[in-house]
Design a protein around this motif. Structure first.
Motif, PDB file in Angstrom:
ATOM      1  N   ARG A  51       0.838  -1.203   0.000  1.00  0.00           N
ATOM      2  CA  ARG A  51       0.000   0.000   0.000  1.00  0.00           C
ATOM      3  C   ARG A  51       0.877   1.259   0.000  1.00  0.00           C
ATOM      4  O   ARG A  51       0.621   2.216  -0.744  1.00  0.00           O
ATOM      5  CB  ARG A  51      -0.922  -0.022   1.223  1.00  0.00           C
ATOM      6  N   LEU A  52       1.903   1.273   0.845  1.00  0.00           N
ATOM      7  CA  LEU A  52       2.805   2.420   0.860  1.00  0.00           C
ATOM      8  C   LEU A  52       3.509   2.600  -0.492  1.00  0.00           C
ATOM      9  O   LEU A  52       3.669   3.732  -0.966  1.00  0.00           O
ATOM     10  CB  LEU A  52       3.838   2.236   1.975  1.00  0.00           C
ATOM     11  N   GLN A  66       3.645  13.548  -1.001  1.00  0.00           N
ATOM     12  CA  GLN A  66       4.023  14.032   0.337  1.00  0.00           C
ATOM     13  C   GLN A  66       3.271  13.259   1.414  1.00  0.00           C
ATOM     14  O   GLN A  66       3.851  12.876   2.442  1.00  0.00           O
ATOM     15  CB  GLN A  66       3.735  15.531   0.435  1.00  0.00           C
ATOM     16  N   GLN A  67       1.978  13.027   1.202  1.00  0.00           N
ATOM     17  CA  GLN A  67       1.185  12.291   2.182  1.00  0.00           C
ATOM     18  C   GLN A  67       1.690  10.856   2.333  1.00  0.00           C
ATOM     19  O   GLN A  67       1.785  10.334   3.458  1.00  0.00           O
ATOM     20  CB  GLN A  67      -0.282  12.284   1.748  1.00  0.00           C
ATOM     21  N   LEU A 115       7.153   4.341  14.493  1.00  0.00           N
ATOM     22  CA  LEU A 115       6.500   3.354  15.350  1.00  0.00           C
ATOM     23  C   LEU A 115       7.332   2.092  15.451  1.00  0.00           C
ATOM     24  O   LEU A 115       7.446   1.466  16.515  1.00  0.00           O
ATOM     25  CB  LEU A 115       5.110   3.032  14.817  1.00  0.00           C
ATOM     26  N   ALA A 116       7.933   1.711  14.313  1.00  0.00           N
ATOM     27  CA  ALA A 116       8.784   0.519  14.346  1.00  0.00           C
ATOM     28  C   ALA A 116       9.989   0.744  15.249  1.00  0.00           C
ATOM     29  O   ALA A 116      10.432  -0.163  15.968  1.00  0.00           O
ATOM     30  CB  ALA A 116       9.225   0.169  12.922  1.00  0.00           C
ATOM     31  N   GLY A 117      10.553   1.943  15.196  1.00  0.00           N
ATOM     32  CA  GLY A 117      11.678   2.244  16.085  1.00  0.00           C
ATOM     33  C   GLY A 117      11.293   2.189  17.547  1.00  0.00           C
ATOM     34  O   GLY A 117      12.041   1.692  18.392  1.00  0.00           O
ATOM     35  N   LEU A 119       7.056   7.605   7.066  1.00  0.00           N
ATOM     36  CA  LEU A 119       7.883   8.061   8.187  1.00  0.00           C
ATOM     37  C   LEU A 119       7.244   7.737   9.524  1.00  0.00           C
ATOM     38  O   LEU A 119       7.913   7.351  10.494  1.00  0.00           O
ATOM     39  CB  LEU A 119       8.132   9.569   8.064  1.00  0.00           C
ATOM     40  N   MET A 120       5.896   7.893   9.601  1.00  0.00           N
ATOM     41  CA  MET A 120       5.205   7.609  10.846  1.00  0.00           C
ATOM     42  C   MET A 120       5.338   6.126  11.196  1.00  0.00           C
ATOM     43  O   MET A 120       5.617   5.754  12.343  1.00  0.00           O
ATOM     44  CB  MET A 120       3.730   7.987  10.723  1.00  0.00           C
TER      45      MET A 120
END
Length: 566
Positions: A496-497, A540-541, A552-554, A547-548
């Protein structure tokens, strides 16, 4: 009445253009029916004919050459192939310049070509290939401002003679009381001949090698091979006639009379051809059979060899006359050789007709000119049709433009008119598509085979497991909530990304591509690109979401490390 002038400005009498002077005669030196000297042709006889022709007496040789062409079927075939190839080529007329008067002269010559007079005479003009030269008498249509040949009458070469004084001047055979002027400085009058009026004759010289017209003509080079082939065919005929028949030997006694011997010999030959012998009793006679095998093929091999040599002399190759196994690969090369000879023949004939017919037509009708139309015989120098189609097929989509009418002309077709039933369509330009990504598919959870239990936070980890990828981090985050089908959900999120980012990037690249296609110059394109505001919202979206998820993974990794450290 205005004086008629030729292309060189010399006066011409109209009466000399309207009467024929070189036709056959019943009692003169140009009979229509002749007896040929080829019946008992031997090497000595043939050499004598050629020697006589070299000294200015070519009548017997020209009669022999005419008969050789008719008698040998292979030579007749290859020689006629060369003649008919030229006789069927297209004929075009080019004006001397773009001046209206020159165009009018070219149209006048083209109108005469439409009458077909020249087209019917090309084959006979090519008789010069075998003899070295050919002569046509022009029957002029004599009308003020409208002079053109009504007929080009072919005259056999034996009606003429090449002067031995210069080896080039062609004279008409005439009564013994006639004389032709000397052909070379210091020459004498030539009795029994008449000079040809250049305005009343077309003389085409067709050399096959460099030299005098007196010794020109392919038949001179081929005649020895033809003579050898005659002997071969004669021997072959005798061999076939007696093949399988027993040899017959008749013996006569000492008291046999001449009449008795004649009767015996007649009986021997009547019982099976000429393979017979007659001798006195007591004389020994033995037939020795040759030891070499394949003797029955010797005649055919020799005849085929001589035929191939004749083909090389006339056509320059053998590939277009003899079909041999494996010869397809060399067929294209042989065809190129044939085309080279075709262009050379057509060029020589075009020069003769332009100088001796076209220039005189224009001069007689419109007066002497500085330049005259050019007549050309031959195929146009154009790209082969299959090559041209490939160029259009591959260069057309790249933006190269082509007019349609030349393609219709090359294929012998006409452009469709309004209301005609047509078939075919114009190929639509295919837009450039972005990289194709397959849509996500919902698949049922897979039943995995038994495996070792998952390591716990307290379990030791190998050194190569310390580097955890983003895909693994996302898996750890989602595995806190989804234990049964975590891998499938991770794949869906990754795809999806990727789709969202690719769609956003495609919006920006499509906008740039559109400006590039419309641009006329590089400077204009640079200015347009500098002022563009690309549509970047969707891309951009997609990046913000990525990035979000990465953050979260981090965080999930930090939580796992804290849990492992207690």
């Amino acid at each position: 009445m205005a004086q008629l002038l030729d292309q060189y400005g010399k006066p011409v009498r109209t009466s000399d253009l309207t009467r024929q002077v070189s036709g056959p005669t019943m009692l003169g030196q140009r009979p229509a029916i002749i007896t040929t000297p080829i019946g008992g042709l031997t090497p000595a006889t043939l050499a004598a004919l050629l020697n006589a022709a070299d000294t200015g007496d070519s009548l017997a040789w020209l009669e022999c050459a005419e008969e050789l062409e008719r008698r040998d079927l292979h030579y007749l075939g290859v020689l006629n192939t060369r003649k008919r190839t030229i006789a069927q080529l297209p004929i075009t007329v080019t004006p001397a310049s773009d001046d209206d008067a020159h165009k009018k002269h070219a149209d006048f010559v083209s109108a005469w070509l439409d009458r077909g007079v020249l087209e019917k005479s090309l084959f006979d003009m090519m008789d010069a290939v075998g003899k070295g030269w050919s002569v046509h008498e022009i029957v002029w249509h004599a009308e003020a401002g409208n002079y053109y040949p009504e007929e080009l009458a072919f005259r056999p070469p034996r009606f003429f003679e090449v002067s031995y004084q210069d080896g080039e001047t062609i004279m008409l055979r005439d009564d013994p009381g006639c004389t032709a002027p000397p052909s070379a400085p210091g020459g004498i009058l030539q009795e029994g001949y008449t000079a040809l009026d250049p305005n009343a004759f077309v003389i085409h010289r067709h050399p096959s090698w460099s030299g005098l017209t007196l010794r020109a003509g392919l038949t001179r080079a081929v005649c020895w091979a033809l003579l050898a082939k005659m002997f071969t065919m004669r021997d072959w005929g005798v061999f076939v006639q007696n093949y399988g028949l027993p040899a017959r030997i008749g013996r006569y006694g000492p008291d046999a009379s001449e009449e008795d011997r004649n009767v015996m010999f007649q009986a021997l030959t009547d019982f099976g051809g000429a393979l017979a012998a007659m001798m006195p009793k007591g004389m020994d006679f033995e037939l020795v059979e040759p030891k070499s095998s394949g003797g029955h093929e010797l005649h055919m091999l020799r005849a085929e060899f001589l035929n191939s040599e004749i083909s090389k002399a006339v056509l320059g190759q053998t590939g277009t006359t003899d079909s041999k196994q494996g010869a397809h690969a060399s067929g294209a090369i042989h065809r190129e050789v044939q085309e080279d000879i075709e262009r050379a023949d057509a060029s020589l004939l075009s020069a003769t007709i332009s100088q001796q017919i076209v220039a005189r037509m224009v001069a007689f009708s419109f007066g002497p000119q500085d330049e005259y139309p050019k007549l050309r015989i031959g195929r146009p120098d154009e790209v082969p049709l299959d090559t041209l189609i490939k160029v259009v097929q591959f260069a057309g989509p790249q933006g190269l433009k082509f007019p349609a009418q030349p393609f219709y002309d090359r294929m012998g077709m006409e452009a469709p008119q309004e209301g005609d039933s047509v078939f075919g369509m114009v190929a639509q330009a295919q837009p450039v598509q972005p990289a194709h990504v397959l849509p996500a598919q919902d698949r049922p959870a897979q039943v995995m085979p038994p495996r070792d239990p998952n390591p716990t936070p307290a379990s030791p980890q190998a050194a190569d497991q310390q580097e955890i990828t983003l895909h693994t981090r996302l898996g750890k985050l989602l595995s806190r909530h989804v234990r049964a089908d975590g891998t499938h959900i991770i794949n869906l999120m990754t795809q999806r990304l990727a789709r969202d980012a690719e769609a956003g990037l495609a919006q920006m690249t499509d906008a740039v591509r559109a400006e590039v296609e419309k641009a006329g110059t590089m400077a204009g394109l640079e200015k347009t690109l500098a002022g563009m505001d690309l549509p970047h919202d969707q891309f951009q979206q997609a990046m913000q979401v990525a990035l979000m998820v990465s953050e979260l993974a981090g965080e999930a990794m930090v939580l796992d490390e804290m849990a492992a450290n207690g």
